[in-house]
Design a protein around this motif. Structure first.
Motif, PDB file in Angstrom:
ATOM      1  N   GLU A 229       2.801   0.889  11.624  1.00 52.84           N
ATOM      2  CA  GLU A 229       3.015  -0.197  10.659  1.00 52.84           C
ATOM      3  C   GLU A 229       1.690  -0.640  10.034  1.00 52.84           C
ATOM      4  OE1 GLU A 229       4.929  -4.647  10.644  1.00 52.84           O
ATOM      5  OE2 GLU A 229       5.804  -3.152  11.987  1.00 52.84           O
TER       6      GLU A 229
ATOM      7  N   GLN B 289       0.563   1.992   7.554  1.00 49.44           N
ATOM      8  CA  GLN B 289       1.301   1.859   6.302  1.00 49.44           C
ATOM      9  C   GLN B 289       0.785   0.684   5.473  1.00 49.44           C
ATOM     10  OE1 GLN B 289       3.551   3.970   4.874  1.00 49.44           O
ATOM     11  NE2 GLN B 289       2.861   5.268   6.571  1.00 49.44           N
ATOM     12  N   TYR B 290       0.404  -0.393   6.142  1.00 51.30           N
ATOM     13  CA  TYR B 290      -0.170  -1.551   5.455  1.00 51.30           C
ATOM     14  C   TYR B 290      -1.408  -1.139   4.667  1.00 51.30           C
ATOM     15  CZ  TYR B 290      -2.480  -6.052   4.791  1.00 51.30           C
ATOM     16  OH  TYR B 290      -3.107  -7.140   4.237  1.00 51.30           O
ATOM     17  N   TYR B 291      -2.300  -0.399   5.320  1.00 51.26           N
ATOM     18  CA  TYR B 291      -3.522   0.032   4.640  1.00 51.26           C
ATOM     19  C   TYR B 291      -3.206   0.997   3.499  1.00 51.26           C
ATOM     20  CZ  TYR B 291      -6.352  -2.328   8.145  1.00 51.26           C
ATOM     21  OH  TYR B 291      -6.938  -3.284   8.917  1.00 51.26           O
ATOM     22  N   LEU B 292      -2.255   1.879   3.693  1.00 46.71           N
ATOM     23  CA  LEU B 292      -1.865   2.797   2.618  1.00 46.71           C
ATOM     24  C   LEU B 292      -1.328   2.020   1.410  1.00 46.71           C
ATOM     25  CD1 LEU B 292      -0.189   5.637   4.719  1.00 46.71           C
ATOM     26  CD2 LEU B 292      -2.424   5.724   3.568  1.00 46.71           C
ATOM     27  N   ARG B 293      -0.528   0.975   1.672  1.00 48.63           N
ATOM     28  CA  ARG B 293       0.001   0.147   0.578  1.00 48.63           C
ATOM     29  C   ARG B 293      -1.121  -0.585  -0.166  1.00 48.63           C
ATOM     30  NH1 ARG B 293       3.799  -1.172   4.542  1.00 48.63           N
ATOM     31  NH2 ARG B 293       2.871  -3.231   4.839  1.00 48.63           N
ATOM     32  N   HIS B 294      -2.262  -0.772   0.500  1.00 52.89           N
ATOM     33  CA  HIS B 294      -3.391  -1.465  -0.120  1.00 52.89           C
ATOM     34  C   HIS B 294      -4.439  -0.493  -0.657  1.00 52.89           C
ATOM     35  CE1 HIS B 294      -1.508  -4.983   1.631  1.00 52.89           C
ATOM     36  NE2 HIS B 294      -2.156  -5.641   0.689  1.00 52.89           N
ATOM     37  N   GLY B 295      -3.998   0.708  -0.992  1.00 51.38           N
ATOM     38  CA  GLY B 295      -4.852   1.639  -1.719  1.00 51.38           C
ATOM     39  C   GLY B 295      -5.727   2.555  -0.899  1.00 51.38           C
TER      40      GLY B 295
ATOM     41  N   GLU C 262      -6.525   5.773   1.499  1.00 51.33           N
ATOM     42  CA  GLU C 262      -6.003   7.118   1.717  1.00 51.33           C
ATOM     43  C   GLU C 262      -6.369   7.548   3.124  1.00 51.33           C
ATOM     44  OE1 GLU C 262      -7.097   9.955  -1.248  1.00 51.33           O
ATOM     45  OE2 GLU C 262      -6.599   8.598  -2.887  1.00 51.33           O
TER      46      GLU C 262
ATOM     47  N   ARG D 190     -10.958   3.905   0.752  1.00 51.44           N
ATOM     48  CA  ARG D 190     -10.646   3.750  -0.665  1.00 51.44           C
ATOM     49  C   ARG D 190     -11.966   3.495  -1.380  1.00 51.44           C
ATOM     50  NH1 ARG D 190      -7.609  -2.175  -1.151  1.00 51.44           N
ATOM     51  NH2 ARG D 190      -9.483  -3.354  -1.660  1.00 51.44           N
TER      52      ARG D 190
ATOM     53  N   GLY E  43      -4.707  -8.504   2.384  1.00 46.87           N
ATOM     54  CA  GLY E  43      -4.928  -7.691   1.196  1.00 46.87           C
ATOM     55  C   GLY E  43      -6.012  -8.280   0.305  1.00 46.87           C
TER      56      GLY E  43
ATOM     57  N   ASP F 148      -0.267 -12.209   2.075  1.00 42.23           N
ATOM     58  CA  ASP F 148      -1.155 -11.112   1.697  1.00 42.23           C
ATOM     59  C   ASP F 148      -2.623 -11.522   1.705  1.00 42.23           C
ATOM     60  OD1 ASP F 148      -1.606  -8.404   1.206  1.00 42.23           O
ATOM     61  OD2 ASP F 148      -1.780  -8.740  -0.946  1.00 42.23           O
TER      62      ASP F 148
END
Length: 193
Positions: free
Chosen positions: A131, A134-140, A142, A166, A103, A100
């Motif tokens: 993919e 989704q990585y960016y979405l998981r890191h907050g 939008e 974000r 991240g 990570d």
């Protein structure tokens, strides 16, 4: 791990990072970053002080480019009127994948953006790389919208138009030893033209 400004001596390493990432992405079925990046353009961004390197001892582990300038045709005039920092070319060496580090770099970038007076940390990602999105979405982040028209070549389809943001925020939890001078306040782009 430390983060510091890139120098002209880093050009070869940065080009190798991009080739390594392109090969890895190709194995995953993505066409992202297949075109070689011009060394002179890379050197210009280094000279502008917008490219940063993460060092793990003698090894370069990652890189990120941060700029107050958005790529033309992606963000609206209203969005550009908001102070923002834009993430580009975030790349982690395969030797440091799965830790990570990307991240942590995004957290460092958000902290840096906040300290420079920005309200937003923004980025555009490859439109076909679900993919990565989704990585960016998981890191907050939008998702704002996906821009598919008006690419750089003859106004054709845009390949990197998945827009996300974000809020910029203080975040010292990234754990990177920061050797980059504190940012100055950002200047908003002139959008009156």
């Amino acid at each position: 791990m430390i983060i510091e400004s890139a120098t002209a001596d880093d050009v070869a390493k940065l080009l190798a990072f991009r080739e390594e990432a392109a090969a890895w992405l190709s194995e995953l079925g993505s066409d992202q970053w297949r075109r070689p990046y011009p060394a002179d353009r890379l050197l210009a961004t280094i000279d502008a002080g917008t490219v940063f390197m993460v060092r793990d001892g003698a090894v370069t582990a990652a890189t990120i480019t941060l700029t107050p300038d958005a790529e033309a045709g992606l963000w609206s005039g209203e969005e550009l009127a908001e102070p923002s920092i834009f993430v580009n070319k975030l790349t982690v060496a395969r030797t440091h994948a799965g830790l990570d580090l990307g991240g942590r770099l995004l957290d460092w970038a958000g902290d840096r953006a906040y300290r420079s007076g920005a309200s937003w940390l923004r980025l555009d990602a490859w439109t076909t790389n679900a993919e990565l999105q989704q990585y960016y979405l998981r890191h907050g982040f939008e998702h704002v919208r996906t821009v598919t028209e008006g690419g750089a070549v003859n106004g054709g389809p845009r390949v990197s138009g998945w827009l996300a943001q974000r809020p910029a925020r203080l975040d010292a939890a990234h754990g990177l030893t920061d050797r980059v001078p504190l940012p100055t306040s950002i200047k908003l782009p002139d959008i009156s033209q």
